[in-house]
Design a protein around this motif. Structure first.
Motif, PDB file in Angstrom:
ATOM      1  N   UNK A  58       0.825  -1.211   0.000  1.00 30.56           N
ATOM      2  CA  UNK A  58       0.000   0.000   0.000  1.00 30.56           C
ATOM      3  C   UNK A  58       0.857   1.259   0.000  1.00 30.56           C
ATOM      4  N   UNK A  59       0.502   2.173  -0.857  1.00 30.42           N
ATOM      5  CA  UNK A  59       1.227   3.451  -0.849  1.00 30.42           C
ATOM      6  C   UNK A  59       0.715   4.345   0.271  1.00 30.42           C
ATOM      7  N   UNK A  60       1.431   5.447   0.454  1.00 32.55           N
ATOM      8  CA  UNK A  60       1.042   6.408   1.475  1.00 32.55           C
ATOM      9  C   UNK A  60      -0.208   7.171   1.025  1.00 32.55           C
ATOM     10  N   UNK A  61      -1.256   7.061   1.816  1.00 31.98           N
ATOM     11  CA  UNK A  61      -2.509   7.734   1.483  1.00 31.98           C
ATOM     12  C   UNK A  61      -2.759   8.931   2.385  1.00 31.98           C
ATOM     13  N   UNK A  62      -1.802   9.273   3.209  1.00 30.88           N
ATOM     14  CA  UNK A  62      -2.133  10.261   4.234  1.00 30.88           C
ATOM     15  C   UNK A  62      -2.200  11.666   3.648  1.00 30.88           C
ATOM     16  N   UNK A  63      -2.974  12.480   4.297  1.00 27.56           N
ATOM     17  CA  UNK A  63      -3.149  13.876   3.905  1.00 27.56           C
ATOM     18  C   UNK A  63      -2.609  14.750   5.040  1.00 27.56           C
ATOM     19  N   UNK A  64      -1.351  15.176   4.942  1.00 30.31           N
ATOM     20  CA  UNK A  64      -0.795  15.983   6.028  1.00 30.31           C
ATOM     21  C   UNK A  64      -1.572  17.291   6.190  1.00 30.31           C
ATOM     22  N   UNK A  85      -3.346  11.062  -3.776  1.00 28.87           N
ATOM     23  CA  UNK A  85      -4.275  11.861  -2.981  1.00 28.87           C
ATOM     24  C   UNK A  85      -5.152  12.716  -3.889  1.00 28.87           C
ATOM     25  N   UNK A 104      -3.521   1.076  -3.404  1.00 26.61           N
ATOM     26  CA  UNK A 104      -3.842   0.149  -2.306  1.00 26.61           C
ATOM     27  C   UNK A 104      -3.087  -1.166  -2.432  1.00 26.61           C
ATOM     28  N   UNK A 105      -2.399  -1.332  -3.546  1.00 27.90           N
ATOM     29  CA  UNK A 105      -1.634  -2.563  -3.726  1.00 27.90           C
ATOM     30  C   UNK A 105      -2.436  -3.692  -4.328  1.00 27.90           C
ATOM     31  N   UNK A 140      -0.823   3.208   5.770  1.00 25.59           N
ATOM     32  CA  UNK A 140      -0.971   4.281   4.787  1.00 25.59           C
ATOM     33  C   UNK A 140      -1.708   5.474   5.363  1.00 25.59           C
ATOM     34  N   UNK A 141      -2.391   5.293   6.477  1.00 26.65           N
ATOM     35  CA  UNK A 141      -3.119   6.423   7.038  1.00 26.65           C
ATOM     36  C   UNK A 141      -2.428   7.013   8.244  1.00 26.65           C
ATOM     37  N   UNK A 142      -1.213   6.551   8.499  1.00 24.25           N
ATOM     38  CA  UNK A 142      -0.481   7.173   9.582  1.00 24.25           C
ATOM     39  C   UNK A 142      -0.388   8.658   9.292  1.00 24.25           C
ATOM     40  N   UNK A 202       0.810  12.395   9.065  1.00 24.97           N
ATOM     41  CA  UNK A 202       2.124  13.019   9.059  1.00 24.97           C
ATOM     42  C   UNK A 202       1.942  14.482   8.707  1.00 24.97           C
ATOM     43  N   UNK A 203       3.002  15.220   8.719  1.00 23.42           N
ATOM     44  CA  UNK A 203       2.887  16.613   8.343  1.00 23.42           C
ATOM     45  C   UNK A 203       3.232  17.512   9.506  1.00 23.42           C
ATOM     46  N   UNK A 245      -8.397  -4.724   2.210  1.00 25.10           N
ATOM     47  CA  UNK A 245      -7.424  -4.835   1.119  1.00 25.10           C
ATOM     48  C   UNK A 245      -6.607  -6.106   1.306  1.00 25.10           C
TER      49      UNK A 245
END
Ligand SMILES: Cc1cc2nc3c(=O)[nH]c(=O)nc-3n(C[C@H](O)[C@H](O)[C@H](O)COP(=O)(O)OP(=O)(O)OC[C@H]3O[C@@H](n4cnc5c(N)ncnc54)[C@H](O)[C@@H]3O)c2cc1C
Lengths: 381, 402
Positions: free
Chosen positions: A1-7, A311, A378-379, B42-44, B46-47, B273
């Motif tokens: 899974x790639x990084x999905x986060x929204x800083x 994103x 999501x892989x 992936x939802x960790x 950050x920022x 997933x």
């Protein structure tokens, strides 16, 4: 899974005075522009208006001053964009150049290309269109057939681009086409800066379902381009077009296209709507608040030089749903019939929104394609 | 910084770079299908606002929860057992004091970091009153009352419940009925909130002063009816400062539930997933089917919205509990909760419909939490009313200010 986060979007303390400035400008400029025009949102074309924005320094805001830019932050630019969209300003003339063509030139263009185009774009005097889609190449962009063949001192182009928004008003196209062997799917493509007045370029209108003309077929017949028209390295087209799409998908126009309808809906509901109407309007507000947060986060990532393509796909996919929901909800809350030229404002605005809603989940990457990108993130693929 | 947890934080704040791999990855399997949701999720978040501190909160809490809340424990909790040993571990780390300022004897996380902790707990379906006790202690500290030793909760939690406070000789009498109070039966300390002469007062009661009628939510988390008829000494009653009105306290509950929903939703996405990649039908993993991919992409959108909502709510709590962003956040996250649970069960097929599989620990919480501290309709109406009051030309300025 790639990084999905929204800083969290970076703090932008100075934006409130800018916001006030933009609102004041729009209050005057758009005073006589009716809602039935403002609903056109970023499809509304007005070259004079774009020039005025250029004078204000609101095009090419983040670019270096040396190229006519203003070296402002991505979040400042975001404030200007969202204020323009929320007010229904006619921004189509410069929108594409400001959003993706300019940044592409800045990123991979030669010094000469930067000097030739960026100051004019920032002044609101040079408009661009996107030459990606073709008759046999929509979602499958790698299937483009238009080809540029090297000739003495330049290139000769043959082929057809389709759905080219405002090609008939644009000065230039960023053309995506083949330059290598046909069997190379991604590697053999390049991009060119094409002056649309060149001999051999024919722009034919295509009416959309409401009869309006904004997109076109652009035919290239032995069009001769100078060597200096190549933008970025030969063969690098696929990478460039992908990074262009990240800009194309990431902005607030991906969830504010029908905002003017929401405004007119609130007006029509009046001071004491039913609870059901209040809840439904509130729900749309909640959706927009959260989308805006995610979208500003994407702007912040772009500012830091990251590639938030994933994103951006998430925001565009959800944004299109909300844009398309707004007319569907509005028509349930106010008993009116949609009609483009109705004297009733809500009816006219609703009519425009319904007729244009299908495009929101097509242009810039279809819903299915975006979800495929997300699934890859999501892989799953 | 009195707790060991606080000391870890302090050490980390002062010494970087810090150690990372914590070695708590667990195998994804049917026996233990709640996969690790640690730093590589992936939802960790950050920022800029996610400090080293939050990362350490995330790491420490995630490790603890991974160790302590296996499906066996979750089943025991669901059967009504109080997981005392696990609660003691949570207390040892000082987590219930997360939102209490350091000068008041707490860990001194800000609301954003505290909400992060709740998010992690949500992702592990932690079957203990951690958010409730964090909130109770925050209110006690704000009122200058002694903090709770042991689990605590706050009442009322429903807007139509009101407690009344009257003076008696040498003290106060708090009375009334509070419905669906989270973990009412387990709380050593109950923070009762009541208006008196135009101010909101916090009343610190012990469990003995309350009659409890047990109830549960869909996940079998206690949601009890409390019949309160308690006398409190002068020293157990104190006014809450500005920004802690009944509406704000309710909104804090909503903000923390939003965080928990975001955590659970992120975990459900990860599990689903994972399952789609493992489960083979027609000779290939079902995740290779485009229909499944599209469903999971929709789920990822909801998960992003829930995470964004949690951030919006946490920041609003941090900025003095601003109601409107919390309203938007709880409403949007509530919508995500329902959609995500639906898709997760669809993709999991029959196995996900069993009691043995762990998916339900999360989905039953999602189906419960979305209705606690105001459902979507409640909060949508709050926003809708403000939009209507702002009028057509005020709608954008309203949204842009959130
Ligand atoms: C208003 C408007 C303006 C536009 N402006 C421009 C412009 O300025 N420049 C430009 O280059 N293009 C422009 N486009 C074109 C746009 O980019 C394409 O419409 C889009 O990429 C889809 O291509 P298509 O229309 O050929 O549909 P197709 O690709 O043929 O798709 C048809 C349907 O099949 C689905 N589909 C296709 N492939 C898959 C797959 N692998 N898996 C699942 N489903 C799939 C699609 O999602 C869609 O539902 C514009 C389009 C519109 C509507």
């Amino acid at each position: 899974m790639q990084d999905f986060s929204f800083p969290a979007p970076p703090a932008s303390p100075d934006t409130e005075s800018l916001r006030a400035e933009v609102r004041e400008f729009l209050g005057t400029e758009l005073a006589s522009r009716p809602a039935s025009e403002r609903i056109k949102s970023w499809s509304g074309f007005d070259a004079d208006f774009s020039r005025k924005l250029g004078e204000r320094g609101w095009i090419g805001m983040t670019w270096p001053k040396a190229y006519g830019g203003h070296e402002r932050s991505a979040l400042e630019r975001y404030v200007v964009l969202e204020e323009l969209l929320a007010a229904g300003a006619p921004v189509a003339a410069h929108w594409i150049a400001d959003r993706q063509s300019g940044p592409l030139i800045l990123k991979v263009g030669t010094e000469e290309q930067k000097r030739a185009f960026l100051p004019r774009i920032a002044a609101g005097e040079c408009f661009f269109c996107i030459g990606m889609s073709e008759p046999d190449s929509g979602s499958d962009l790698a299937a483009v057939r238009t080809r540029a063949v090297p000739i003495e001192g330049g290139w000769r182009v043959n082929g057809t681009k389709l759905w080219t928004t405002y090609a008939h008003h644009a000065h230039c196209m960023i053309l995506y086409c083949r330059t290598g062997a046909a069997e190379e799917r991604h590697g053999g493509t390049s991009q060119f800066l094409v002056d649309l007045t060149l001999p051999g370029v024919t722009i034919r209108p295509i009416a959309d379902l409401s009869g309006e003309r904004h997109f076109n077929e652009v035919v290239f017949e032995d069009v001769v381009l100078p060597a200096s028209a190549l933008i970025g390295p030969e063969g690098n087209g696929w990478n460039q077009v992908m990074s262009e799409l990240a800009y194309e998908r990431s902005g607030p126009e991906r969830f504010l296209s029908t905002f003017v309808l929401l405004v007119e809906l609130i007006r029509a509901l009046g001071a004491s709507p039913s609870d059901q109407a209040t809840d439904a309007a509130g729900r749309l507000g909640a959706q927009l608040v959260v989308l805006r947060r995610l979208s500003r986060s994407v702007a912040g990532m772009l500012q830091k030089g990251e590639n938030p393509a994933l994103q951006a796909a998430v925001v565009k996919d959800m944004g299109a749903i909300v844009e398309q929901e707004i007319p569907e909800i509005a028509r349930q809350l106010v008993a009116t019939e949609p009609a483009l030229r109705s004297p009733d404002v809500l009816s006219a605005v609703l009519g425009y929104a319904i007729l244009n809603a299908p495009a929101f989940s097509l242009r810039g990457g279809t819903r299915e394609i975006l979800r495929g990108i997300i699934a890859r993130g999501l892989g799953l693929r | 910084m009195h707790s060991p947890f606080g000391q870890v934080l302090k050490a980390i704040r002062e010494n970087e770079p810090r150690a990372i791999p914590l070695g708590y990855r667990t195998e994804r399997s049917f026996q233990n299908p709640l996969p690790d949701n640690g730093p590589e999720s992936p939802f960790t978040p950050r920022g800029p606002k996610v400090s080293e501190t939050s990362q350490i909160v995330w790491d420490t809490a995630a490790r603890l929860f991974t160790e302590q809340f296996t499906p066996q424990e979750l089943h025991r909790a669901e059967a009504g057992e109080w997981l005392g040993a696990q609660w003691d571990r949570i207390e040892e780390l000082g987590l219930p004091l997360a939102l209490v300022p350091e000068e008041d004897g707490g860990v001194g996380l800000d609301a954003i970091e505290g909400a992060m902790l709740v998010r992690i707990a949500g992702s592990f379906a932690v079957p203990l009153p951690l958010p409730e006790t964090m909130l109770a202690n925050r209110l006690l500290a704000a009122a200058g009352l002694p903090l709770a030793a042991g689990p605590a909760t706050v009442a009322p939690v429903r807007l139509d419940d009101r407690l009344t406070l009257a003076r008696t000789e040498g003290g106060w009498r708090l009375s009334g009925v509070a419905h669906r109070v989270p973990w009412g039966r387990s709380a050593a300390v109950l923070v009762g909130l009541a208006e008196h002469e135009g101010r909101v007062l916090a009343v610190r009661l012990t469990g003995a002063q309350v009659r409890t009628e047990p109830g549960v939510n869909l996940a079998c988390e206690p949601r009890d009816t409390l019949r309160i008829e308690g006398v409190a000494a002068e020293s157990a009653v104190a006014p809450l400062p500005d920004g802690f009105g009944l509406a704000e306290c309710f909104a804090m509950g909503a903000a923390l539930r939003t965080a928990a929903i975001a955590g659970a939703v992120g975990r459900v996405l990860e599990m689903t997933v994972g399952y789609a990649n493992d489960r083979v039908q027609f000779g290939r993993p079902i995740g290779k089917f485009q229909a499944i991919q599209q469903s999971l992409a929709i789920m990822a959108g909801h998960a992003a919205a829930a995470a964004g909502s949690a951030d919006v709510a946490a920041e609003a709590m941090h900025d003095g509990t601003v109601l409107l962003p919390i309203a938007a956040a709880k409403a949007r996250a509530g919508e995500a909760a329902g959609s995500v649970a639906t898709i997760a069960h669809q993709v999991h097929g029959a196995i996900g419909f069993t009691h043995e599989h762990s998916l339900h620990f999360l989905t039953k919480r999602l189906w419960s939490w979305r209705d606690e501290f105001g459902n979507e309709a409640h909060w949508n109406r709050v926003i809708g009313r403000r939009m209507i009051a702002a009028g057509a030309d005020g709608v954008w300025p309203l949204i842009a200010a959130l």
